[in-house]
Design a protein around this motif. Structure first.
Motif, PDB file in Angstrom:
ATOM      1  N   PRO A 163      82.097 133.314  71.518  1.00 24.62           N
ATOM      2  CA  PRO A 163      82.077 134.771  71.693  1.00 24.62           C
ATOM      3  C   PRO A 163      82.442 135.486  70.397  1.00 24.62           C
ATOM      4  O   PRO A 163      83.166 134.959  69.542  1.00 24.62           O
ATOM      5  CB  PRO A 163      83.137 135.009  72.779  1.00 24.62           C
ATOM      6  CG  PRO A 163      83.304 133.689  73.466  1.00 24.62           C
ATOM      7  CD  PRO A 163      83.062 132.652  72.420  1.00 24.62           C
ATOM      8  N   ASN A 164      81.937 136.700  70.256  1.00 19.62           N
ATOM      9  CA  ASN A 164      82.175 137.479  69.047  1.00 19.62           C
ATOM     10  C   ASN A 164      82.257 138.956  69.419  1.00 19.62           C
ATOM     11  O   ASN A 164      81.607 139.410  70.361  1.00 19.62           O
ATOM     12  CB  ASN A 164      81.017 137.278  68.061  1.00 19.62           C
ATOM     13  CG  ASN A 164      81.245 137.974  66.741  1.00 19.62           C
ATOM     14  OD1 ASN A 164      82.218 137.704  66.056  1.00 19.62           O
ATOM     15  ND2 ASN A 164      80.342 138.874  66.370  1.00 19.62           N
ATOM     16  N   SER A 165      83.073 139.693  68.697  1.00 17.75           N
ATOM     17  CA  SER A 165      83.172 141.139  68.911  1.00 17.75           C
ATOM     18  C   SER A 165      83.707 141.784  67.649  1.00 17.75           C
ATOM     19  O   SER A 165      84.235 141.105  66.757  1.00 17.75           O
ATOM     20  CB  SER A 165      84.094 141.454  70.091  1.00 17.75           C
ATOM     21  OG  SER A 165      85.435 141.113  69.772  1.00 17.75           O
ATOM     22  N   ALA A 166      83.599 143.114  67.581  1.00 20.07           N
ATOM     23  CA  ALA A 166      84.110 143.829  66.414  1.00 20.07           C
ATOM     24  C   ALA A 166      85.622 143.700  66.317  1.00 20.07           C
ATOM     25  O   ALA A 166      86.184 143.629  65.215  1.00 20.07           O
ATOM     26  CB  ALA A 166      83.701 145.293  66.491  1.00 20.07           C
ATOM     27  N   SER A 167      86.306 143.645  67.453  1.00 26.18           N
ATOM     28  CA  SER A 167      87.768 143.553  67.444  1.00 26.18           C
ATOM     29  C   SER A 167      88.263 142.127  67.214  1.00 26.18           C
ATOM     30  O   SER A 167      89.383 141.918  66.736  1.00 26.18           O
ATOM     31  CB  SER A 167      88.339 144.087  68.764  1.00 26.18           C
ATOM     32  OG  SER A 167      87.830 143.344  69.860  1.00 26.18           O
ATOM     33  N   PRO A 169      86.262 139.208  65.601  1.00 26.53           N
ATOM     34  CA  PRO A 169      85.078 138.524  65.072  1.00 26.53           C
ATOM     35  C   PRO A 169      85.286 137.023  64.934  1.00 26.53           C
ATOM     36  O   PRO A 169      86.347 136.572  64.512  1.00 26.53           O
ATOM     37  CB  PRO A 169      84.864 139.189  63.706  1.00 26.53           C
ATOM     38  CG  PRO A 169      86.203 139.749  63.341  1.00 26.53           C
ATOM     39  CD  PRO A 169      86.855 140.126  64.625  1.00 26.53           C
ATOM     40  N   ALA A 170      84.281 136.279  65.339  1.00 19.96           N
ATOM     41  CA  ALA A 170      84.310 134.823  65.172  1.00 19.96           C
ATOM     42  C   ALA A 170      83.954 134.475  63.738  1.00 19.96           C
ATOM     43  O   ALA A 170      83.447 135.305  62.980  1.00 19.96           O
ATOM     44  CB  ALA A 170      83.323 134.179  66.137  1.00 19.96           C
ATOM     45  N   ARG A 171      84.216 133.248  63.359  1.00 20.51           N
ATOM     46  CA  ARG A 171      83.832 132.762  62.032  1.00 20.51           C
ATOM     47  C   ARG A 171      82.698 131.774  62.223  1.00 20.51           C
ATOM     48  O   ARG A 171      82.925 130.586  62.498  1.00 20.51           O
ATOM     49  CB  ARG A 171      85.021 132.097  61.339  1.00 20.51           C
ATOM     50  CG  ARG A 171      84.711 131.642  59.905  1.00 20.51           C
ATOM     51  CD  ARG A 171      84.579 132.808  58.951  1.00 20.51           C
ATOM     52  NE  ARG A 171      84.352 132.368  57.570  1.00 20.51           N
ATOM     53  CZ  ARG A 171      84.202 133.214  56.561  1.00 20.51           C
ATOM     54  NH1 ARG A 171      84.268 134.527  56.778  1.00 20.51           N
ATOM     55  NH2 ARG A 171      83.989 132.761  55.342  1.00 20.51           N
ATOM     56  N   PRO A 172      81.460 132.226  62.102  1.00 21.47           N
ATOM     57  CA  PRO A 172      80.335 131.309  62.318  1.00 21.47           C
ATOM     58  C   PRO A 172      80.195 130.296  61.190  1.00 21.47           C
ATOM     59  O   PRO A 172      80.775 130.458  60.106  1.00 21.47           O
ATOM     60  CB  PRO A 172      79.126 132.252  62.364  1.00 21.47           C
ATOM     61  CG  PRO A 172      79.537 133.410  61.521  1.00 21.47           C
ATOM     62  CD  PRO A 172      81.014 133.579  61.748  1.00 21.47           C
ATOM     63  N   SER A 216      79.091 142.273  64.547  1.00 21.81           N
ATOM     64  CA  SER A 216      77.925 142.937  65.154  1.00 21.81           C
ATOM     65  C   SER A 216      77.247 142.124  66.248  1.00 21.81           C
ATOM     66  O   SER A 216      76.592 142.685  67.122  1.00 21.81           O
ATOM     67  CB  SER A 216      76.900 143.263  64.067  1.00 21.81           C
ATOM     68  OG  SER A 216      76.378 142.068  63.495  1.00 21.81           O
ATOM     69  N   ALA A 217      77.385 140.818  66.228  1.00 28.46           N
ATOM     70  CA  ALA A 217      76.668 139.972  67.183  1.00 28.46           C
ATOM     71  C   ALA A 217      77.435 139.834  68.489  1.00 28.46           C
ATOM     72  O   ALA A 217      78.661 139.973  68.543  1.00 28.46           O
ATOM     73  CB  ALA A 217      76.435 138.592  66.581  1.00 28.46           C
ATOM     74  N   LEU A 218      76.688 139.525  69.543  1.00 31.50           N
ATOM     75  CA  LEU A 218      77.303 139.216  70.835  1.00 31.50           C
ATOM     76  C   LEU A 218      78.064 137.902  70.783  1.00 31.50           C
ATOM     77  O   LEU A 218      79.157 137.748  71.357  1.00 31.50           O
ATOM     78  CB  LEU A 218      76.205 139.137  71.896  1.00 31.50           C
ATOM     79  CG  LEU A 218      76.601 138.659  73.292  1.00 31.50           C
ATOM     80  CD1 LEU A 218      77.499 139.692  73.956  1.00 31.50           C
ATOM     81  CD2 LEU A 218      75.366 138.385  74.147  1.00 31.50           C
ATOM     82  N   GLY A 219      77.506 136.929  70.077  1.00 36.51           N
ATOM     83  CA  GLY A 219      78.149 135.629  69.973  1.00 36.51           C
ATOM     84  C   GLY A 219      77.288 134.667  69.185  1.00 36.51           C
ATOM     85  O   GLY A 219      76.246 135.042  68.628  1.00 36.51           O
ATOM     86  N   TYR A 220      77.727 133.424  69.145  1.00 34.92           N
ATOM     87  CA  TYR A 220      77.022 132.379  68.409  1.00 34.92           C
ATOM     88  C   TYR A 220      76.852 131.168  69.314  1.00 34.92           C
ATOM     89  O   TYR A 220      77.568 131.003  70.307  1.00 34.92           O
ATOM     90  CB  TYR A 220      77.821 131.981  67.163  1.00 34.92           C
ATOM     91  CG  TYR A 220      78.046 133.127  66.204  1.00 34.92           C
ATOM     92  CD1 TYR A 220      77.090 133.455  65.249  1.00 34.92           C
ATOM     93  CD2 TYR A 220      79.194 133.898  66.267  1.00 34.92           C
ATOM     94  CE1 TYR A 220      77.275 134.518  64.389  1.00 34.92           C
ATOM     95  CE2 TYR A 220      79.399 134.973  65.417  1.00 34.92           C
ATOM     96  CZ  TYR A 220      78.440 135.268  64.470  1.00 34.92           C
ATOM     97  OH  TYR A 220      78.632 136.332  63.616  1.00 34.92           O
ATOM     98  N   VAL A 221      75.897 130.327  68.952  1.00 40.94           N
ATOM     99  CA  VAL A 221      75.705 129.060  69.639  1.00 40.94           C
ATOM    100  C   VAL A 221      75.908 127.958  68.608  1.00 40.94           C
ATOM    101  O   VAL A 221      75.196 127.899  67.600  1.00 40.94           O
ATOM    102  CB  VAL A 221      74.288 128.951  70.241  1.00 40.94           C
ATOM    103  CG1 VAL A 221      74.121 127.588  70.929  1.00 40.94           C
ATOM    104  CG2 VAL A 221      74.046 130.100  71.217  1.00 40.94           C
TER     105      VAL A 221
END
Length: 224
Positions: A163-167, A169-172, A216-221
């Motif tokens: 999961p990712n969000s502006a508040s 953020p994940a580290r892809p 900015s993204a919803l999330g990553y796979v």
């Protein structure tokens, strides 16, 4: 006397004899090989590139030099690096005609999915094709997906979703899929400030590089 000593050394050491007998440019190469000055390191690096490339199939309009230029992104796993390389080799593929969601190459992306999906938005087709070519196909049976929602739902079911969000953020990682609402691409690299550099299909009717803010993204796979 000195010349005679040199002749005797050449007879004793065949490496020096080969270097002396060769033309100037070849002699320099032979001498470096005889002294072990970095040739083995170059070979090992080339072997690493070849291993990361795996079963890459070249795209249209992009030369293998692009593959080498993006060989091992920082922080990428071996399979992640392979996905980045394969996607980068497709840069410049466009719809023919523009706006048609189709071309001979895009038809090959659709072929990565079972069930013969028809012509339509192809960002998920592209990521499914890249993953399949890299040996990390999407889906429980490697079937691939024609829609972004189906890709992310599978990722959530199987523990691959990040999961990712502006508040928060994940580290892809390079090679991750990056997911928005109704669009998907591939992470090529991540800048020090968190900006995510991507390769995306069906963006402005082509395979193209983009960059996005960290949250900015919803999330990553994460495919491993």
């Amino acid at each position: 006397m000195i010349a005679r000593v040199g002749e005797l050394q050449q007879l004793v050491d065949p490496r020096l004899r080969a270097a002396t007998a060769a033309p100037p440019a070849a002699a320099a190469t032979a001498t470096r090989a005889a002294l072990g000055s970095g040739t083995a390191g170059t070979t090992a690096f080339q072997q690493q590139l070849a291993a990361a490339a795996g079963s890459w199939t070249p795209g249209v309009g992009t030369q293998p030099a692009v593959l080498a230029a993006t060989a091992v992104p920082g922080g990428a796993s071996a399979t992640g690096a392979r996905r980045v390389q394969i996607a980068a080799a497709e840069l410049g593929v466009t719809e023919q005609p523009p706006g048609s969601n189709d071309s001979p190459r895009i038809a090959e992306y659709r072929a990565a999915m079972r069930g013969a999906p028809g012509v339509g938005p192809w960002c998920a087709y592209f990521t499914s094709w890249v993953a399949q070519q890299a040996g990390t196909p999407l889906g429980e049976t490697g079937q691939g997906f024609a829609s972004v929602d189906a890709v992310y739902a599978w990722a959530q079911r199987t523990g691959r979703a990040v999961p990712n969000s502006a508040s928060a953020p994940a580290r892809p990682q390079p090679g991750d899929l990056i997911v928005w609402d109704e669009h998907i691409g591939l992470v090529e690299s991540v800048a020090a400030d968190g900006t995510v550099h991507t390769i995306e299909g069906n963006s402005s009717d082509q395979v193209i590089r983009r960059q996005h803010a960290a949250g900015s993204a919803l999330g990553y796979v994460r495919l491993g």
